[in-house]
Design an enzyme around this catalytic site. Structure first.
Site, PDB file in Angstrom:
ATOM      1  N   GLU A 162       3.640  31.411  -8.650  1.00  0.00           N
ATOM      2  CA  GLU A 162       2.786  30.016  -8.473  1.00  0.00           C
ATOM      3  C   GLU A 162       2.731  29.358  -9.851  1.00  0.00           C
ATOM      4  O   GLU A 162       1.664  28.931 -10.257  1.00  0.00           O
ATOM      5  CB  GLU A 162       1.189  30.586  -8.114  1.00  0.00           C
ATOM      6  CG  GLU A 162       1.059  31.129  -6.742  1.00  0.00           C
ATOM      7  CD  GLU A 162      -0.156  31.400  -6.069  1.00  0.00           C
ATOM      8  OE1 GLU A 162      -1.143  31.378  -6.963  1.00  0.00           O
ATOM      9  OE2 GLU A 162      -0.330  31.697  -5.195  1.00  0.00           O
ATOM     10  N   GLU A 354       2.733  36.215  -0.486  1.00  0.00           N
ATOM     11  CA  GLU A 354       1.356  36.237  -0.354  1.00  0.00           C
ATOM     12  C   GLU A 354       0.932  35.307   0.687  1.00  0.00           C
ATOM     13  O   GLU A 354       1.235  34.096   1.292  1.00  0.00           O
ATOM     14  CB  GLU A 354       0.647  35.458  -1.685  1.00  0.00           C
ATOM     15  CG  GLU A 354       0.822  36.246  -2.990  1.00  0.00           C
ATOM     16  CD  GLU A 354      -0.018  35.756  -4.033  1.00  0.00           C
ATOM     17  OE1 GLU A 354      -0.989  35.069  -3.975  1.00  0.00           O
ATOM     18  OE2 GLU A 354       0.477  36.058  -5.313  1.00  0.00           O
TER      19      GLU A 354
HETATM   20  O1  IFM Z   1      -5.411  36.182  -6.340  1.00  0.00           O
HETATM   21  C1  IFM Z   1      -4.566  34.989  -6.521  1.00  0.00           C
HETATM   22  C2  IFM Z   1      -3.296  35.499  -6.593  1.00  0.00           C
HETATM   23  O2  IFM Z   1      -3.307  35.846  -8.018  1.00  0.00           O
HETATM   24  C3  IFM Z   1      -2.210  34.420  -6.735  1.00  0.00           C
HETATM   25  N1  IFM Z   1      -2.477  33.738  -5.399  1.00  0.00           N
HETATM   26  C4  IFM Z   1      -3.661  33.464  -4.599  1.00  0.00           C
HETATM   27  C5  IFM Z   1      -4.472  34.418  -4.767  1.00  0.00           C
HETATM   28  C6  IFM Z   1      -5.866  34.375  -4.119  1.00  0.00           C
HETATM   29  O3  IFM Z   1      -6.474  33.081  -4.786  1.00  0.00           O
END
Ligand code: IFM
Length: 495
Positions: A162, A354
């Protein structure tokens, strides 16, 4: 619904779960430093202990095995492995990941390693961090240490997580580490250097890995999806998904185009204009590396309609629209349109690196965590992912975020994303209902998704006048009870 060999997984990151921040030679990361800053983190909480996963990883891997995870995505803490950021490798730190990888493989779980999930060594930051282009070399050196040590057993690699978030929140509005509020030209430089980090790491993995590597990355998947699925409306949503409207870094293609296509997007370059740093054209040869999959972190999305002149327009969600406790809209269609739009643009297999939700989960009076909302959320999203897969998008894996509740950055511990509940006072782990449900999804390679309300029937026999099965304190007992209950109302699948 999903191809054979689909990577059913869950994820985590080092600073969010490991704790043990001074153990075995680990030194400060920028997150340790930010956590000490007054007012930076909800409740002045820190990742110093978190889930104490560093010391409890064996128990955690055993839980993953009970869920039946086929794959586990975790990140390596750079300040644990090369504590000073560059130079000497910290043997004890590296040895932890050795043990973790071995435990996972023994449990039949494929390790997927992320090299950078935000915990930059503080010393690297003090030498300029992302504003110093040498960071790409320091990151490459750290990657050499990890790849040389683990690539005889690991073949799934993710370079960075990210960039949109750590540039925007870390270097733009100062809410995340390192807590800076920099000008747009400085943020552009930081973003460019992080792309160089990605490229150098991919080169290192490709050239040194002992097992044939599969390399990807895990950017944010910002999804703008069509409210109505006609060709014109779809086109408007696609345009919105990859367009530049504002001078900020919440963009898919500011990062995706250089990494996959080898150039920055034209409309972005026009928008940023003279803010752009001078770029050595040879940098693109480093940044654009062959990748094996495009990871996407997708949680939510924005509804789009085609405006009168054909331009995309955002359709606001009505008041009271369902959201998670992060106040992110529940938007299952993002898991159809995000993968589809990204596949069409970049032509790489997709892995959902994710997806998940934060909720108010607690251990209830029967000793369990009944998180029906998470089951429903995940089911709806996965059904859309299955639709993408059957429409021809090559979706290769899904990683639920997160395997366990953890330190949610500036939000501290108030947000719970896990399949496993953590009692932070005692470190007791409790599998949530969603973990049992996800176990069934994995076991049936997604077929369980077609059971419309598996989680609503837990007490069905009692309602029907039948005697409820004994409540067993053990998690496996709970899974058994859920399955027995479903079978007893004639909806269960054979186990
Ligand atoms: O917890 C985070 C993760 O570290 C990165 N992506 C989003 C998740 C939720 O906010």
């Amino acid at each position: 619904m999903f191809p054979a060999g689909f990577a059913w997984g869950a994820g985590s990151s080092s600073y969010q779960i490991e704790g043990a921040v001074t153990q075995d030679g680990r030194q400060d990361s920028i997150w340790d430093a930010l956590c000490r800053r007054s007012g930076a983190i909800h409740g002045a909480e820190t990742g110093a202990v978190a889930c104490d996963h560093y010391n409890r990883f064996a128990e955690d891997v055993a839980l993953m095995k009970r869920i039946g995870l086929r794959a586990y995505r975790f990140s390596i803490a750079w300040p644990r492995v090369v504590s000073a950021g560059s130079g000497v490798v910290n043997e004890k730190g590296l040895a932890f990941y050795d043990r973790l990888v071995d435990a996972l493989l023994n449990a039949g779980i494929e390790p997927w390693i992320t090299l950078y999930h935000w915990d930059m060594p503080q010393t690297v930051f003090e030498r300029g961090g992302l504003l110093n282009r040498d960071i790409a070399q320091w990151f490459a050196d750290y990657s050499v240490a990890v790849v040389d040590r683990l690539s005889d057993r690991v073949n799934h690699w993710i370079t960075i997580n990210e960039p949109q978030v750590f540039i925007s929140l870390g270097y733009g509005d100062g809410k995340h580490a390192p807590g800076l509020r920099l000008s747009i030209p400085e943020q552009l430089l930081a973003a460019h250097n992080c792309l160089l980090m990605h490229g150098r790491a991919a080169q290192i993995i490709r050239s040194r890995a002992k097992k044939r590597p599969l390399i990807g990355w895990a950017p944010v998947g910002r999804v703008e999806y069509p409210l109505v699925e006609t060709p014109e409306e779809i086109e408007a949503a696609r345009t919105a998904t990859f367009a530049f409207r504002d001078k900020n870094f919440w963009s898919n293609n500011w990062f995706g185009d250089p990494a996959i296509l080898g150039h920055y997007p034209e409309d972005g370059l026009r928008l940023f204009g003279s803010d752009m740093p001078k770029i050595d054209p040879r940098d693109m040869d480093v940044i654009k590396q062959p990748l094996d999959f495009f990871g996407l972190n997708i949680y939510s999305g924005t509804q789009i309609r085609r405006g009168p002149a054909g331009q995309p327009e955002v359709v606001p969600y009505p008041p009271g629209f369902p959201t998670t406790t992060m106040r992110w809209a529940v938007a299952p269609k993002s898991l159809y349109w995000g993968p589809r739009f990204h596949y069409e643009r970049y032509k790489l297999p997709i892995v959902i690196t994710e997806n998940g939700m934060a909720g108010t989960d607690w251990v209830q009076s029967d000793g369990r965590v009944h998180d029906a909302h998470r089951i429903d959320f995940t089911r709806q999203y996965l059904l859309e992912l299955a639709r993408a897969s059957s429409d021809g998008v090559p979706v290769r894996g899904y990683f639920h975020w997160s395997v366990m509740d953890n330190f949610e950055w500036a939000e501290g511990y108030k947000e719970r994303f896990g399949l496993v509940h953590i009692d932070y006072a005692t470190q007791k782990r409790t599998l949530k209902d969603s973990a049992y449900w996800y176990a069934e999804v994995i076991r049936t390679n997604g077929d369980h998704l077609s059971d419309e309300s598996p989680y609503l029937n837990i007490d069905a026999p009692r309602e029907a006048g039948a005697s409820a099965p004994d409540v067993e304190p053990e998690a496996d007992g709970h899974a058994k009870r859920m399955i027995e209950t479903k079978s007893s109302v004639g909806r269960g699948n054979a186990l």
